[in-house]
Design an enzyme around this catalytic site. Structure first.
Site, PDB file in Angstrom:
ATOM      1  N   LYS A  37       0.830  -1.214   0.000  1.00 27.81           N
ATOM      2  CA  LYS A  37       0.000   0.000   0.000  1.00 27.81           C
ATOM      3  C   LYS A  37       0.866   1.267   0.000  1.00 27.81           C
ATOM      4  CE  LYS A  37      -1.574   1.488   4.068  1.00 27.81           C
ATOM      5  NZ  LYS A  37      -1.360   2.819   4.624  1.00 27.81           N
ATOM      6  N   ASN A  38       1.847   1.313   0.879  1.00 29.48           N
ATOM      7  CA  ASN A  38       2.582   2.571   1.039  1.00 29.48           C
ATOM      8  C   ASN A  38       3.533   2.851  -0.124  1.00 29.48           C
ATOM      9  OD1 ASN A  38       1.107   3.073   3.286  1.00 29.48           O
ATOM     10  ND2 ASN A  38       2.692   2.435   4.754  1.00 29.48           N
ATOM     11  N   CYS A  98      -4.340   7.805   9.919  1.00 29.34           N
ATOM     12  CA  CYS A  98      -4.562   7.257  11.255  1.00 29.34           C
ATOM     13  C   CYS A  98      -4.059   8.211  12.320  1.00 29.34           C
ATOM     14  CB  CYS A  98      -3.846   5.916  11.386  1.00 29.34           C
ATOM     15  SG  CYS A  98      -4.659   4.606  10.452  1.00 29.34           S
ATOM     16  N   ARG A 103       2.303  13.801  13.663  1.00 28.40           N
ATOM     17  CA  ARG A 103       2.564  13.622  12.239  1.00 28.40           C
ATOM     18  C   ARG A 103       2.795  14.961  11.518  1.00 28.40           C
ATOM     19  NH1 ARG A 103      -0.827   8.506  10.042  1.00 28.40           N
ATOM     20  NH2 ARG A 103       1.123   8.158   8.963  1.00 28.40           N
TER      21      ARG A 103
HETATM   22  N1  EPU Z   1       7.897  13.663  11.035  1.00 25.39           N
HETATM   23  C1  EPU Z   1       8.107  14.982  11.368  1.00 25.39           C
HETATM   24  N2  EPU Z   1       8.117  15.909  10.355  1.00 25.39           N
HETATM   25  C2  EPU Z   1       7.921  15.569   9.057  1.00 25.39           C
HETATM   26  C3  EPU Z   1       7.694  14.221   8.722  1.00 25.39           C
HETATM   27  C4  EPU Z   1       7.697  13.280   9.744  1.00 25.39           C
HETATM   28  O1  EPU Z   1       8.269  15.328  12.533  1.00 25.39           O
HETATM   29  O2  EPU Z   1       7.934  16.463   8.199  1.00 25.39           O
HETATM   30  C5  EPU Z   1       7.899  12.646  12.102  1.00 25.39           C
HETATM   31  C6  EPU Z   1       6.534  11.989  12.283  1.00 25.39           C
HETATM   32  O3  EPU Z   1       5.692  12.744  13.129  1.00 25.39           O
HETATM   33  C7  EPU Z   1       6.933  10.646  12.865  1.00 25.39           C
HETATM   34  C8  EPU Z   1       8.270  10.333  12.171  1.00 25.39           C
HETATM   35  O4  EPU Z   1       8.764  11.590  11.709  1.00 25.39           O
HETATM   36  O5  EPU Z   1       7.151  10.777  14.236  1.00 25.39           O
HETATM   37  C9  EPU Z   1       8.170   9.385  10.996  1.00 25.39           C
HETATM   38  O6  EPU Z   1       7.177   9.808  10.095  1.00 25.39           O
HETATM   39  P1  EPU Z   1       7.121   9.347   8.575  1.00 25.39           P
HETATM   40  O7  EPU Z   1       7.157  10.534   7.701  1.00 25.39           O
HETATM   41  O8  EPU Z   1       8.155   8.287   8.360  1.00 25.39           O
HETATM   42  O9  EPU Z   1       5.689   8.688   8.502  1.00 25.39           O
HETATM   43  P2  EPU Z   1       4.529   8.938   7.449  1.00 25.39           P
HETATM   44  O10 EPU Z   1       5.088   9.224   6.101  1.00 25.39           O
HETATM   45  O11 EPU Z   1       3.544   9.862   8.044  1.00 25.39           O
HETATM   46  C10 EPU Z   1       4.517   6.444   6.660  1.00 25.39           C
HETATM   47  C11 EPU Z   1       3.471   5.395   6.498  1.00 25.39           C
HETATM   48  C12 EPU Z   1       3.023   4.907   7.862  1.00 25.39           C
HETATM   49  C13 EPU Z   1       4.231   4.362   8.614  1.00 25.39           C
HETATM   50  C14 EPU Z   1       5.338   5.417   8.684  1.00 25.39           C
HETATM   51  C15 EPU Z   1       6.623   4.916   9.302  1.00 25.39           C
HETATM   52  C16 EPU Z   1       2.369   6.019   4.461  1.00 25.39           C
HETATM   53  C17 EPU Z   1       1.156   6.542   3.800  1.00 25.39           C
HETATM   54  N3  EPU Z   1       2.346   5.956   5.779  1.00 25.39           N
HETATM   55  O12 EPU Z   1       3.897   7.500   7.404  1.00 25.39           O
HETATM   56  O13 EPU Z   1       2.114   3.853   7.619  1.00 25.39           O
HETATM   57  O14 EPU Z   1       3.842   4.021   9.922  1.00 25.39           O
HETATM   58  O15 EPU Z   1       5.642   5.889   7.345  1.00 25.39           O
HETATM   59  O16 EPU Z   1       7.116   3.834   8.598  1.00 25.39           O
HETATM   60  O17 EPU Z   1       3.314   5.628   3.809  1.00 25.39           O
HETATM   61  C18 EPU Z   1       0.253   2.500   7.973  1.00 25.39           C
HETATM   62  O18 EPU Z   1       0.427   2.024   6.838  1.00 25.39           O
HETATM   63  O19 EPU Z   1      -0.547   2.015   8.821  1.00 25.39           O
HETATM   64  C19 EPU Z   1       1.006   3.683   8.391  1.00 25.39           C
HETATM   65  C20 EPU Z   1       0.672   4.428   9.429  1.00 25.39           C
END
Ligand code: EPU
Length: 431
Positions: free
Chosen positions: A22-23, A117, A122
Site C-alpha cells: 500500500k505505502n 490514522c 505527524r
Molecule cells: N515527522 C516529522 N516531520 C515531518 C515528517 C515526519 O516530525 O515532516 C515525524 C513523524 O511525526 C513521525 C516520524 O517523523 O514521528 C516518521 O514519520 P514518517 O514521515 O516516516 O511517517 P509517514 O510518512 O507519516 C509512513 C506510512 C506509515 C508508517 C510510517 C513509518 C504512508 C502513507 N504511511 O507514514 O504507515 O507508519 O511511514 O514507517 O506511507 C500504515 O500504513 O498504517 C502507516 C501508518
C-alpha cells in the site's frame, strides 16, 4: 455498521498470497501523473486508501483506467488543475504525495491537509523545508491546504532532521525534474522508498542511492510512460506471520520478499516460532509456547512501527515480562485499552508498554482505533477464547485487502456482519 464477528481458538493453517505494498503504491500512483504518457501499474492493492488516492487524481483530470482489480493504466496528460481540495482527500495521509508530484511537474500545488490514522502529531515540516529548498519559497500551510509554488525548481542539498518516509518520497517526487542535482541526506531506507525510486527511474528519472541514507537525484527534462509491478506488502505479510504465531498455527505467506521481512522474522524466532524462508515465501510454525522479549520500533531495517501492535498482541500471550518501546509515533498504544478488556496484562508508560504475559485472551466487543492496531486486535480475537466483535473495520480496510476472506481461507472463523442481528446469528451458529 460493519463489524467482524470472530470465534477464536482455531490454529491458522495453510497458505496466503500477499498483495502489493500500500505505502509504495500511494507514492507510485502520485508519481504516475508526472508524465503525459501512459503508465501501467500492476499489483496495486484494492484497499480504501488506494481508491481514495485514485479518486483524488481523477478529480484533477488524471485518467485512471482499471484493467482488472490490481492493474490500472494512468495518464496524467489531461491534468487540468493543481488544486486538490475534495473533502475525502483528508481521509488519507498520502494525499501529500500529490504536492510533491504536482510541484515537480507543474511547479504549483495546493492540496488539502492530510488525515490518516491518529497515531501521533505527524508533522510535515520536513516536507515543507525540502520544497522551500527546491525553490518553492512559499511552501507552507494556508487555509487548511498545503501550498507550494515555484518559478523554477532547482536541485538542492536537503538534510532531513529525522528519518521520514513521507518526506523522503515527497522530496524525490519534487526533485526528479528540478534543474541540477538534489541530495537528500538522512533519507528513509524503507522498501517502499526504494520502490518509488525504482518506478521513477523506469519513467526516466535519475535517482541513485535509494535504500541508503543518501539519495542523489539528477534532474531530467521529462519523464515517460512505463509498466511497473509494485513490491509485496511487508506489513500485510508480517501481520499474517504474527497471526500464525498467536494462534499456534502453521502459515506460509506467499509472494513476499523475505529480505524485507528480516526484522519481523528474527523477532518471531526469538519468541519461539520456527521460520522457514524460500525465494518468495516464508513459513511460520508456532508449535511451542511463546517466549518474552524486548522490542523497539525503528526506521527500516529496524522493527517497523506498523508491526508494533501485532507483536504486542503476541507478547501478551508469552510467558514472563516483555517490553515494547514505540520510537516513531507518540500515540500508538491506544489499542492497549481494548486488549486489556480481553484479559491482557499490559501497562503503558509514555512510549513503552510493559507486558506481563497471560495464558489466554477472552472474546469481547472491541473497536479498531486505527489500521494496524485494528488488524492486531483481530489477531487477538482469533487467539481468544469465545466470540469477539471488532467495530470500525473501515480502518482495517484502509490497508488490508479481503482481510477476513484471507483469514477464513486459513481456517479462521471470522465473518463481516452488518447488524447486531447478524452478530447474534453468528454467535448462535458458532455456539
Ligand atoms: N515527522 C516529522 N516531520 C515531518 C515528517 C515526519 O516530525 O515532516 C515525524 C513523524 O511525526 C513521525 C516520524 O517523523 O514521528 C516518521 O514519520 P514518517 O514521515 O516516516 O511517517 P509517514 O510518512 O507519516 C509512513 C506510512 C506509515 C508508517 C510510517 C513509518 C504512508 C502513507 N504511511 O507514514 O504507515 O507508519 O511511514 O514507517 O506511507 C500504515 O500504513 O498504517 C502507516 C501508518
Amino acid at each position: 455498521m460493519e463489524q467482524y464477528a470472530i470465534k477464536g481458538g482455531n490454529a491458522l493453517v495453510g497458505e496466503v498470497e500477499i498483495g502489493g505494498a500500500k505505502n509504495a503504491a500511494l507514492g507510485i500512483l502520485a508519481a504516475s501523473l508526472m508524465t503525459d504518457e501512459t503508465v501501467l501499474i500492476d499489483n496495486l492493492p484494492d484497499v480504501r486508501d488506494i481508491n481514495v488516492m485514485i479518486q483524488a487524481m481523477e478529480s484533477i483530470g488524471v485518467v485512471v483506467e482499471r484493467i482488472d482489480r490490481h492493474t490500472v493504466k494512468v495518464n496524467g496528460g489531461s491534468t487540468h488543475s493543481t488544486v486538490v481540495d475534495g473533502d475525502y482527500i483528508k481521509k488519507i495521509r498520502a494525499s501529500y504525495y500529490l504536492v510533491g508530484a504536482l510541484l515537480g511537474k507543474y511547479s504549483s500545488a495546493e492540496v488539502k491537509l492530510p488525515g490518516g490514522c491518529n497515531i501521533g502529531t505527524r508533522a510535515i515540516d520536513q516536507h515543507l523545508k525540502g520544497f522551500r529548498a527546491l525553490g518553492a519559497r512559499d511552501a507552507g500551510v494556508s487555509g487548511g491546504m498545503i501550498v507550494a509554488h515555484a518559478d523554477h525548481l532547482k536541485g538542492a542539498h536537503i538534510y532531513l532532521d529525522m528519518v521520514t518516509v513521507g518526506a523522503t518520497i515527497n522530496l524525490m517526487l519534487a526533485a526528479v525534474m528540478a534543474e541540477g542535482q538534489t541530495t537528500i541526506e538522512n533519507a528513509a531506507k524503507e522498501p517502499h522508498v526504494v520502490d518509488v525510486a525504482n518506478f521513477l527511474n523506469c519513467m526516466g528519472a535519475s535517482i541513485k542511492g535509494a535504500g541508503t541514507d543518501v539519495i542523489r537525484i539528477r534532474g531530467v527534462a521529462g519523464l515517460h510512460g512505463t509498466e511497473y509491478t509494485i513490491i509485496p506488502d511487508q506489513i500485510e505479510a508480517g501481520t499474517f506471520m504474527f497471526a500464525a504465531a498467536v494462534t499456534k498455527g502453521d502459515v506460509t505467506v506467499k509472494n513476499v520478499i523475505p529480505k524485507h521481512l528480516e526484522s519481523i522474522t528474527s523477532k518471531l524466532v526469538e519468541i519461539g516460532c520456527e521460520v522457514e524462508e524460500s525465494d518468495d515465501a516464508v513459513r511460520v510454525v508456532a508449535s511451542k509456547p511463546l517466549l518474552h522479549t524486548h522490542v523497539k520500533t525503528l526506521p527500516y531495517p529496524g522493527f517497523p512501527t506498523d508491526m508494533q501492535p501485532q507483536i504486542t498482541v503476541a507478547l501478551g500471550l508469552a510467558e514472563g515480562t516483555s517490553i515494547v518501546t514505540e520510537s516513531i509515533f507518540e500515540n500508538r498504544f491506544k489499542y492497549v485499552e481494548e486488549l486489556v478488556r480481553m484479559g491482557a496484562g499490559i501497562k503503558v508508560e509514555g512510549n513503552t508498554a510493559i507486558i506481563e504475559g497471560v495464558k489466554g485472551y477472552t472474546g469481547a466487543g472491541i473497536t479498531a482505533p486505527d489500521l494496524r492496531a485494528g488488524a492486531a486486535l483481530v489477531l487477538a480475537a482469533l487467539a481468544a477464547d469465545g466470540v469477539s466483535s471488532v467495530d470500525d473495520i473501515k480502518y482495517i480496510e484502509r490497508g488490508y485487502e479481503d482481510f477476513h476472506l484471507k483469514l477464513q481461507s486459513l481456517g479462521a472463523e471470522i465473518e463481516k456482519v452488518e447488524s447486531e442481528r447478524e452478530l447474534q446469528k453468528f454467535r448462535l451458529r458458532v455456539g
